[in-house]
Write a protein that holds these residues in place. Structure first.
Motif, PDB file in Angstrom:
ATOM      1  N   GLN A   1       0.828  -1.204   0.000  1.00 33.49           N
ATOM      2  CA  GLN A   1       0.000   0.000   0.000  1.00 33.49           C
ATOM      3  C   GLN A   1       0.863   1.254   0.000  1.00 33.49           C
ATOM      4  N   ALA A   2       2.021   1.193   0.666  1.00 35.72           N
ATOM      5  CA  ALA A   2       2.912   2.351   0.707  1.00 35.72           C
ATOM      6  C   ALA A   2       3.446   2.681  -0.688  1.00 35.72           C
ATOM      7  N   VAL A   3       3.772   1.642  -1.462  1.00 35.83           N
ATOM      8  CA  VAL A   3       4.249   1.864  -2.829  1.00 35.83           C
ATOM      9  C   VAL A   3       3.156   2.529  -3.664  1.00 35.83           C
ATOM     10  N   ARG A   4       1.951   2.001  -3.553  1.00 37.14           N
ATOM     11  CA  ARG A   4       0.831   2.580  -4.303  1.00 37.14           C
ATOM     12  C   ARG A   4       0.597   4.031  -3.886  1.00 37.14           C
ATOM     13  N   TYR A   5       0.679   4.306  -2.596  1.00 36.65           N
ATOM     14  CA  TYR A   5       0.488   5.660  -2.067  1.00 36.65           C
ATOM     15  C   TYR A   5       1.513   6.616  -2.675  1.00 36.65           C
ATOM     16  N   ALA A   6       2.780   6.170  -2.741  1.00 37.24           N
ATOM     17  CA  ALA A   6       3.845   7.032  -3.271  1.00 37.24           C
ATOM     18  C   ALA A   6       3.577   7.402  -4.726  1.00 37.24           C
ATOM     19  N   TYR A   7       3.059   6.443  -5.507  1.00 39.19           N
ATOM     20  CA  TYR A   7       2.776   6.724  -6.919  1.00 39.19           C
ATOM     21  C   TYR A   7       1.532   7.593  -7.077  1.00 39.19           C
ATOM     22  N   THR A   8       0.466   7.255  -6.361  1.00 37.26           N
ATOM     23  CA  THR A   8      -0.778   7.988  -6.556  1.00 37.26           C
ATOM     24  C   THR A   8      -0.689   9.417  -6.025  1.00 37.26           C
ATOM     25  N   LYS A   9       0.186   9.658  -5.058  1.00 39.47           N
ATOM     26  CA  LYS A   9       0.396  11.012  -4.549  1.00 39.47           C
ATOM     27  C   LYS A   9       1.369  11.807  -5.417  1.00 39.47           C
ATOM     28  N   GLY A  10       1.899  11.155  -6.465  1.00 34.86           N
ATOM     29  CA  GLY A  10       2.828  11.859  -7.342  1.00 34.86           C
ATOM     30  C   GLY A  10       4.214  12.032  -6.746  1.00 34.86           C
TER      31      GLY A  10
END
Length: 227
Positions: free
Chosen positions: A211-220
């Motif tokens: 989830q942290a990886v996804r968060y980093a991408y979706t937050k730009g």
């Protein structure tokens, strides 16, 4: 992997509906260091029941099984028995299998061509709080996450009240670094890295590294790879 995780045998339940495959996995695991097989299930319902009765550390979970498939069994185990982690061990590495399993709470995902050493690493990784993903699965996950969702441009300041150091740790998680690797990169102790991760998870509401990886991408915060 911590020394404590390495020294303690992980109690494992194997869930697979094919008898020959299930018995083969049990036999293989019996030869591996740091693994103790405590039960074997022929479907998801039986896996959930075994977890309730045996409280294993980890379930090695096939996905496509009768009565209750691996995704639903994983969801129930993680909801009802949060002390038990799930590592998917399946023939299928397609997105339709991978992402529902991770969303259901699986902390690891291996295909059945994984070697014994890879299974041991995945089991002990999830017990240490890390993700137990094979290199191929990790690449697939990162490629998927690299497809940015519509959203605001890169924020001018860290989101959700993250500190600069927590941002550094988050970006290194997104690179796929383990806790010891992050500690070496930042010249701090592994315990300090764990503290930063716990803080950023609390602030962002994240539950695990995927989830942290996804968060980093979706937050730009991370740019998708070019090409």
């Amino acid at each position: 992997m911590t020394q404590e995780a390495e020294s303690k045998s992980a109690r494992v339940v194997v869930a697979d509906d094919q008898t020959v495959v299930r018995e083969g996995i049990v036999m293989l695991l019996g030869l591996l260091p740091g693994i103790e097989v405590v039960g074997a299930a022929g479907d998801g319902e039986e896996a959930v029941a075994l977890v309730a009765g045996l409280a294993p550390d980890v379930v090695l979970m096939d996905l496509r099984m009768p009565r209750c498939d691996g995704v639903e069994a994983t969801r129930r185990i993680r909801a009802e028995h949060p002390g038990t982690q799930v590592v998917v061990l399946t023939t299928f590495a397609d997105d339709e299998s991978l992402f529902p399993a991770l969303a259901a709470g699986a902390r690891g995902y291996l295909t059945k061509d994984a070697g014994g050493d890879e299974i041991v690493r995945a089991v002990h990784s999830v017990l240490s709080g890390d993700a137990g993903l094979s290199p191929g699965i990790q690449r697939r996950l990162l490629e998927h996450l690299a497809q940015p969702e519509p959203g605001p441009a890169t924020p001018s300041e860290p989101p959700d009240g993250l500190t600069a150091r927590e941002m550094e740790v988050l970006l290194l998680i997104a690179e796929g670094l383990s806790n010891p690797e992050i500690a070496r990169r930042l010249h701090v102790s592994t315990a300090t890295v764990k503290t930063h991760i716990n803080n950023l998870f609390t602030k962002t509401g994240l539950k695990d590294r995927a989830q942290a990886v996804r968060y980093a991408y979706t937050k730009g915060l991370v740019r998708p790879p070019a090409g």
